[in-house]
Motif scaffolding. Structure first.
Motif, PDB file in Angstrom:
ATOM      1  N   THR A 233       0.829  -1.206   0.000  1.00 50.17           N
ATOM      2  CA  THR A 233       0.000   0.000   0.000  1.00 50.17           C
ATOM      3  C   THR A 233       0.861   1.253   0.000  1.00 50.17           C
ATOM      4  OG1 THR A 233      -1.737  -1.191   1.189  1.00 50.17           O
ATOM      5  CG2 THR A 233      -1.849   1.214   1.201  1.00 50.17           C
ATOM      6  N   MET A 234       1.930   1.232   0.805  1.00 49.15           N
ATOM      7  CA  MET A 234       2.840   2.377   0.821  1.00 49.15           C
ATOM      8  C   MET A 234       3.504   2.580  -0.538  1.00 49.15           C
ATOM      9  SD  MET A 234       4.657   1.920   4.554  1.00 49.15           S
ATOM     10  CE  MET A 234       5.603   3.450   4.358  1.00 49.15           C
ATOM     11  N   LYS A 235       3.791   1.471  -1.239  1.00 44.14           N
ATOM     12  CA  LYS A 235       4.456   1.596  -2.537  1.00 44.14           C
ATOM     13  C   LYS A 235       3.518   2.193  -3.583  1.00 44.14           C
ATOM     14  CE  LYS A 235       7.672   1.060  -5.591  1.00 44.14           C
ATOM     15  NZ  LYS A 235       8.103  -0.289  -6.056  1.00 44.14           N
ATOM     16  N   VAL A 236       2.284   1.680  -3.673  1.00 39.83           N
ATOM     17  CA  VAL A 236       1.374   2.180  -4.708  1.00 39.83           C
ATOM     18  C   VAL A 236       0.880   3.588  -4.398  1.00 39.83           C
ATOM     19  CG1 VAL A 236       0.651  -0.144  -5.326  1.00 39.83           C
ATOM     20  CG2 VAL A 236      -0.641   1.116  -3.615  1.00 39.83           C
ATOM     21  N   SER A 237       0.874   3.967  -3.122  1.00 45.26           N
ATOM     22  CA  SER A 237       0.476   5.331  -2.763  1.00 45.26           C
ATOM     23  C   SER A 237       1.666   6.288  -2.742  1.00 45.26           C
ATOM     24  CB  SER A 237      -0.216   5.337  -1.392  1.00 45.26           C
ATOM     25  OG  SER A 237       0.663   4.887  -0.379  1.00 45.26           O
ATOM     26  N   GLU A 238       2.827   5.808  -3.201  1.00 46.08           N
ATOM     27  CA  GLU A 238       4.046   6.608  -3.363  1.00 46.08           C
ATOM     28  C   GLU A 238       4.623   7.093  -2.033  1.00 46.08           C
ATOM     29  OE1 GLU A 238       3.243   9.719  -6.136  1.00 46.08           O
ATOM     30  OE2 GLU A 238       2.881   8.346  -7.816  1.00 46.08           O
ATOM     31  N   GLU A 239       4.263   6.454  -0.937  1.00 46.48           N
ATOM     32  CA  GLU A 239       4.855   6.814   0.351  1.00 46.48           C
ATOM     33  C   GLU A 239       6.326   6.392   0.416  1.00 46.48           C
ATOM     34  OE1 GLU A 239       2.538   5.942   3.899  1.00 46.48           O
ATOM     35  OE2 GLU A 239       0.765   5.675   2.650  1.00 46.48           O
ATOM     36  N   VAL A 240       6.654   5.280  -0.242  1.00 49.63           N
ATOM     37  CA  VAL A 240       8.054   4.839  -0.268  1.00 49.63           C
ATOM     38  C   VAL A 240       8.904   5.852  -1.026  1.00 49.63           C
ATOM     39  CG1 VAL A 240       9.627   3.023  -1.028  1.00 49.63           C
ATOM     40  CG2 VAL A 240       7.395   2.415  -0.081  1.00 49.63           C
ATOM     41  N   ASP A 241       8.388   6.352  -2.140  1.00 50.24           N
ATOM     42  CA  ASP A 241       9.111   7.387  -2.888  1.00 50.24           C
ATOM     43  C   ASP A 241       9.245   8.659  -2.062  1.00 50.24           C
ATOM     44  OD1 ASP A 241       9.293   5.667  -5.053  1.00 50.24           O
ATOM     45  OD2 ASP A 241       7.419   6.374  -5.936  1.00 50.24           O
ATOM     46  N   ALA A 242       8.218   8.959  -1.271  1.00 50.36           N
ATOM     47  CA  ALA A 242       8.280  10.140  -0.409  1.00 50.36           C
ATOM     48  C   ALA A 242       9.382   9.991   0.640  1.00 50.36           C
ATOM     49  CB  ALA A 242       6.935  10.361   0.268  1.00 50.36           C
ATOM     50  N   LEU A 243       9.561   8.777   1.170  1.00 41.99           N
ATOM     51  CA  LEU A 243      10.634   8.550   2.136  1.00 41.99           C
ATOM     52  C   LEU A 243      11.999   8.826   1.490  1.00 41.99           C
ATOM     53  CD1 LEU A 243       9.464   5.289   3.969  1.00 41.99           C
ATOM     54  CD2 LEU A 243       9.626   7.583   4.926  1.00 41.99           C
ATOM     55  N   ARG A 244      12.172   8.324   0.269  1.00 42.46           N
ATOM     56  CA  ARG A 244      13.438   8.569  -0.429  1.00 42.46           C
ATOM     57  C   ARG A 244      13.641  10.063  -0.663  1.00 42.46           C
ATOM     58  NH1 ARG A 244      11.803   3.901  -3.563  1.00 42.46           N
ATOM     59  NH2 ARG A 244      13.140   2.104  -3.077  1.00 42.46           N
ATOM     60  N   THR A 245      12.571  10.762  -1.010  1.00 47.66           N
ATOM     61  CA  THR A 245      12.671  12.200  -1.250  1.00 47.66           C
ATOM     62  C   THR A 245      13.092  12.943   0.018  1.00 47.66           C
ATOM     63  OG1 THR A 245      10.942  12.049  -2.936  1.00 47.66           O
ATOM     64  CG2 THR A 245      11.420  14.226  -2.052  1.00 47.66           C
ATOM     65  N   LEU A 246      12.616  12.462   1.156  1.00 42.19           N
ATOM     66  CA  LEU A 246      12.955  13.095   2.428  1.00 42.19           C
ATOM     67  C   LEU A 246      14.318  12.650   2.963  1.00 42.19           C
ATOM     68  CD1 LEU A 246       9.482  12.854   4.209  1.00 42.19           C
ATOM     69  CD2 LEU A 246      10.539  14.895   3.236  1.00 42.19           C
ATOM     70  N   GLY A 247      14.973  11.765   2.243  1.00 43.56           N
ATOM     71  CA  GLY A 247      16.307  11.336   2.653  1.00 43.56           C
ATOM     72  C   GLY A 247      16.342  10.092   3.511  1.00 43.56           C
ATOM     73  N   PHE A 248      15.200   9.374   3.647  1.00 44.07           N
ATOM     74  CA  PHE A 248      15.162   8.154   4.441  1.00 44.07           C
ATOM     75  C   PHE A 248      15.355   6.946   3.524  1.00 44.07           C
ATOM     76  CE2 PHE A 248      12.575  11.122   6.924  1.00 44.07           C
ATOM     77  CZ  PHE A 248      13.198  11.022   8.168  1.00 44.07           C
ATOM     78  N   ASP A 249      16.179   6.011   3.980  1.00 46.87           N
ATOM     79  CA  ASP A 249      16.388   4.769   3.242  1.00 46.87           C
ATOM     80  C   ASP A 249      15.253   3.804   3.591  1.00 46.87           C
ATOM     81  OD1 ASP A 249      17.229   2.531   1.969  1.00 46.87           O
ATOM     82  OD2 ASP A 249      19.068   2.248   3.133  1.00 46.87           O
TER      83      ASP A 249
END
Length: 372
Positions: A233-249
């Motif tokens: 769910t986090m992947k399809v809602s782009e939350e994982v991409d948001a983590l990368r954008t914020l600098g979180f691995d």
């Protein structure tokens, strides 16, 4: 705007009508053209559309014309188009089905094509798995060098979800397994007067094989499916991409805590499940075989050694790690919205069950060869 086209209607004695379309019909006149076409073809059982006088038709206008012809044909009205100039006829051929080709069902892929598609899918999955393992290895090394980069606060919640929240179902399942195992063994052992050996059978079966495996299957159905669905769910809602954008691995923030949680909690759940499973066997021994609680307990202590329990806990740790890794990998590989989340969750659970049974078989072979 003055229409650049004209439509004349001529009725025949047999009830059919001829529509003569002349002039130029482009996108600017398309709406008016379609309204005129609807009005003039509203009543009638057969129409002949004469396009000899049509000098220009663009794609949109031809599409409207073909759409109306299709609607009339579906109601049983006979339609024929005649007199079209070469350029207009060429446009008509792009929209019409020639020789009934549109009525043909889609070709079913051949055997070789299906094998090729399956092979490509397997290769793509292996590539994703290798990429996941590589990224996780790098993130683990960085987490070891900088432990503060791992969100340890979330680990407490994950330990609770995997351990305390999953304990009731683990207790129930293992108790029933011990009870059923003892009941089946009692039917046979009583025939030979070997009632006391029910403790040996239940104790070794639970600690070495059934306890770790059944607990891992329960955890796979609970935590494994939950991890895959949550990360998917986090992947399809782009939350994982948001983590990368914020600098979180994402590996350190999402995967490593879950791997630690299951690797830690599954052995503890196995210990709890073994104790409850032994109680299930004890209940059968006392009720069905008239054994004493002390006698059953002493026989269990004599039959089990440290490696029986330790080997099961080693299995449990590996099982927990495998459940977390597979569920996280499938979750982060999710594509395609809600349907993709469901597919990833199903794939994760099926893969985990296959891997658990395979690992259990591997451990059994190794322990047997090493005589431990």
């Amino acid at each position: 705007m003055t229409a650049a086209y004209s439509i004349e209607t001529k009725a025949h004695d047999d009830g059919s009508q001829t529509l003569t379309i002349a002039g130029s019909v482009t996108l600017q006149q398309a709406s008016g053209f379609f309204r005129d076409l609807l009005e003039r073809t509203a009543h009638g059982s057969a129409f002949t559309i004469d396009l000899a006088g049509a000098t220009t038709f663009d794609g949109g206008s031809i599409a409207l014309l073909i759409s109306r012809i299709s609607e009339l044909e579906q109601t049983g009205t006979k339609i024929s188009v005649v007199g079209a100039r070469p350029d207009v006829a060429r446009l008509l051929s792009l929209y019409e089905c020639a020789d009934g080709l549109c009525d043909r069902p889609p070709n079913r892929p051949g055997t070789l094509q299906q094998i090729g598609a399956a092979t490509c899918q397997i290769i793509a999955t292996l590539r994703d798995v290798l990429a996941f393992v590589g990224a996780l290895t790098i993130s683990t090394w960085r987490a070891i060098r900088d432990p503060k980069s791992v969100p340890w606060r979330s680990l407490t919640r994950l330990l609770e979800l995997a351990g305390a929240d999953g304990a009731p179902i683990v207790v129930l399942i293992n108790f029933l397994i011990g009870f059923i195992l003892g009941l089946q063994a009692a039917l046979q052992l009583e025939k030979f007067g070997a009632n006391i050996y029910i403790a040996d059978l239940v104790g070794k079966s639970l600690t070495r094989e059934l306890g770790p495996l059944m607990t891992a299957i329960v955890v796979a159905g609970r935590s494994g499916a939950a991890y895959a669905a949550e990360l998917g769910t986090m992947k399809v809602s782009e939350e994982v991409d948001a983590l990368r954008t914020l600098g979180f691995d994402p590996m350190r923030y999402l995967v490593i805590p879950r791997v630690i949680a299951l690797t830690t909690m599954v052995p503890l759940l196995v210990i709890l499940g073994n104790l409850v499973g032994l109680l299930g066997g004890l209940l059968v021994g006392v009720i069905e075989l008239d054994l004493t609680v002390v006698g059953y307990t002493l026989q269990t202590q004599n039959s089990l050694n440290l490696w029986d329990i330790g080997g099961g806990l080693i299995k449990a740790s590996v099982f927990g790690c495998a459940i977390a890794l597979i569920s996280c990998q499938r979750g982060l590989a999710t594509r395609g919205g809600a349907a993709g989340v469901g597919a990833s969750t199903t794939s994760a659970v099926v893969t985990i069950l296959f891997v658990l049974v395979s690992l259990d078989a591997l451990f059994t072979v190794l322990f047997t060869r090493w005589e431990i």
